[in-house]
Design an enzyme around this catalytic site. Structure first.
Site, PDB file in Angstrom:
ATOM      1  N   CYS A  55      40.798  60.767   1.001  1.00  0.00           N
ATOM      2  CA  CYS A  55      41.218  61.769   0.017  1.00  0.00           C
ATOM      3  C   CYS A  55      40.008  62.333  -0.732  1.00  0.00           C
ATOM      4  O   CYS A  55      39.364  61.617  -1.516  1.00  0.00           O
ATOM      5  CB  CYS A  55      42.223  61.147  -0.952  1.00  0.00           C
TER       6      CYS A  55
ATOM      7  N   CYS B  72      40.225  62.309  -4.552  1.00  0.00           N
ATOM      8  CA  CYS B  72      40.123  60.931  -5.049  1.00  0.00           C
ATOM      9  C   CYS B  72      38.658  60.555  -5.288  1.00  0.00           C
ATOM     10  O   CYS B  72      38.337  59.824  -6.233  1.00  0.00           O
ATOM     11  CB  CYS B  72      40.745  59.957  -4.052  1.00  0.00           C
TER      12      CYS B  72
END
Length: 302
Positions: free
Chosen positions: A31, A34
């Protein structure tokens, strides 16, 4: 920063949040956002000097926890306090907005704004005081986290009140037990039904649509089970059991015994706690539970 798994969730999140707010960061290695927000959260945790604790949960590796929290996208951050989710946000917010989010819940001092007063609960809360009942059930779990009956009663109370997210959080520490503890399996099936119905805002309309399909094919078991799940999510227990019986009368072992297992789950949920009355005797079984146990036995044994 602590990496949390199912095994240490209770200690690192639930127990820790009893005295310090815990910010849970759901992320994954693939991600991109993230990777942006992760270092920001660690920087802010250091700057806030103990006002909250940061933990990270890999949503890919810990799918049971992600499911328990109803995570649909990452990054998602959930703020926990006193064993319950207080607030959360999704996406890689800039540092200023993250601080605004935290400052809203972390005033100067050691407690959140949400906990303005404490509730004193006696050993026997009044039957008409849901706040006291909930606190008593919660305290029973905190005093003995391994008490399966206490945790079942607490989660059941939360789900009956429509507090699905809180119920999932309380269930998270025992997810692994659901495979071999029937009461937890029953709760898991109930939460699965709630999730199934989550995208169906108009439950009445959904049920009518199911009925139209069933009228065309009485052996459309997938639709019958979908209807049963929708009724179960709406806490229409009798309606759900009647639909499951319709499946069982036509195919007792359909879908690896799914109808029977779900039927038993409902019986576990609606059966009152076995408490003794004043004379020391256990009161008679709930008539609805007794009736539907007999109906299930009759169908299975026929």
């Amino acid at each position: 920063m602590m990496n949390v798994t199912v095994e240490n969730f209770d200690a690192e999140v639930v127990d820790a949040s009893m005295h310090t707010p815990v910010l849970v960061d759901f992320w994954a290695p693939w991600c991109g956002p993230c990777k942006v927000i992760g270092p920001l959260l660690e920087k802010i945790e250091t700057a806030y000097a103990g006002r909250f604790k940061l933990v990270k949960i890999d949503s890919d590796e810990q799918q049971e926890l992600s499911q328990a929290f109803g995570i649909r996208s990452i990054p998602t951050c959930v703020l926990m306090y006193q064993g319950k989710p207080v607030d959360g946000f999704t996406g890689a917010l800039p540092e200023g907005q993250i601080k605004e989010f935290l400052d809203k819940h972390l005033p100067a001092g050691d407690v959140l704004e949400a906990e303005v007063t404490s509730v004193e609960v006696s050993d026997a809360p009044a039957a008409d005081d849901p706040v006291a009942i909930e606190e008593a059930l919660h305290q029973a779990v905190l005093k003995n986290p391994d008490d399966e009956d206490a945790r079942f009663d607490y989660i059941k109370h939360l789900l009956l009140a429509g507090r699905d997210d809180d119920g999932k959080v309380a269930f998270a520490p025992v997810i692994a037990k659901a495979a071999h503890v029937r009461k937890f399996d029953s709760l898991q099936r109930w939460m699965n039904a709630i999730d199934f119905a989550a995208d169906r805002a108009d439950l009445t309309g959904a049920t009518a649509s199911f009925d139209e399909k069933i009228a065309l094919n009485k052996r459309d078991f997938d639709t019958r089970f979908a209807k049963a799940q929708t009724l179960m999510a709406a806490q229409n227990w009798v309606g759900a059991m009647d639909e499951l019986l319709e499946i069982l009368m036509r195919d007792k072992s359909w879908a690896d015994d799914l109808a029977r297992k779900t039927f038993i789950a409902i019986l576990d949920i609606i059966e009152p706690p076995k408490v003794k009355v004043a004379d020391g005797q256990i009161p008679p079984a709930d008539p609805t539970v007794a009736t539907y146990r007999r109906r299930l036995s009759s169908v299975i044994l026929s």
